[in-house]
Scaffold this motif. Sequence first.
Motif, short mmCIF file in Angstrom:
data_model
loop_
_atom_site.label_atom_id
_atom_site.label_comp_id
_atom_site.label_asym_id
_atom_site.label_seq_id
_atom_site.Cartn_x
_atom_site.Cartn_y
_atom_site.Cartn_z
N SER A 44 -1.07 7.73 3.71
CA SER A 44 -2.20 8.52 4.18
C SER A 44 -2.99 9.10 3.01
O SER A 44 -2.45 9.27 1.91
N LEU A 45 -4.25 9.42 3.30
CA LEU A 45 -5.16 9.98 2.30
C LEU A 45 -6.18 10.83 3.03
O LEU A 45 -6.75 10.40 4.04
N ASN B 99 -5.66 2.23 -2.58
CA ASN B 99 -5.04 1.32 -3.55
C ASN B 99 -4.13 0.30 -2.89
O ASN B 99 -3.56 0.54 -1.81
N GLN C 223 0.88 -1.15 0.00
CA GLN C 223 0.00 0.00 0.00
C GLN C 223 0.93 1.21 0.00
O GLN C 223 1.52 1.53 1.02
N ASN C 224 1.07 1.82 -1.14
CA ASN C 224 2.10 2.83 -1.32
C ASN C 224 1.74 4.20 -0.75
O ASN C 224 2.62 5.05 -0.63
N SER C 225 0.48 4.40 -0.41
CA SER C 225 0.08 5.68 0.17
C SER C 225 -0.13 5.51 1.66
O SER C 225 -1.12 4.89 2.07
N SER D 91 -8.40 -2.03 -5.52
CA SER D 91 -8.71 -0.74 -4.92
C SER D 91 -10.02 -0.85 -4.16
O SER D 91 -10.88 -1.67 -4.48
N THR E 189 -3.14 2.20 5.03
CA THR E 189 -3.32 3.60 4.61
C THR E 189 -4.24 4.27 5.61
O THR E 189 -5.34 3.77 5.89
#
Lengths: 112, 116
Positions: free
Chosen positions: B10-11, B22, B6-8, B74, B110
């Motif tokens: 935070s969102l 994602n 999970q490359n992000s 996703s 995330t």
Amino acid sequence: NAGVTQTPKFRVLKTGQSMTLLCAQDMNHEYMYWYRQDPGMGLRLIHYSVGEGTTAKGEVPDGYNVSRLKKQNFLLGLESAAPSQTSVYFCASRIASTDTQYFGPGTRLTVL
Amino acid sequence: DQQVKQNSPSLSVQEGRISILNCDYTNSMFDYFLWYKKYPAEGPTFLISISSIKDKNEDGRFTVFLNKSAKHLSLHIVPSQPGDSAVYFCAASARRSSGSARQLTFGSGTQLTVLP
């Protein structure tokens, strides 16, 4: 149903001390798991059990032992705690016919 | 070697808008995928799952999409609500060699923040 419960919720140990974490489930699940969660690393599997009297190693088993003497209980032991074992520990269980695991609330362990 | 990524970390999204989380995986043997939601000081709770024989699964405000060729899944949350603010983990399961039980491999999570 209480689901999956964990005892204790918090614990502070000194290096070299031992302790046992207890996981109990009342859903009659065959499979039980112990994970540790560290910042930025997700959940990593320590040990698991596919039934009473059976255990197997996961991804990060070193320094831990487990026992499953009763179907509803899964114990995680630390014989000689190290600061690297400071983490949040989660227990989970599932029935054999599905991959969906159900988690307990966690135990926050600090080793000084 | 992280098999589920999970490359992000935070969102942030506005309340009422869509949240898209994602997840990428590398192991082509994964055949079942799950999303878990985790609030602080609680254990992860199961949210939604999808089998590799499907490309979409919907449950209320939550939809999971699977793109096997891209090894990507996703989670869409529509509309997003402040109570959705939590850490979301994706997980994958695979057939394993005989004698070894199916296990979940988790991404690093995330942190979703839904702003009122």
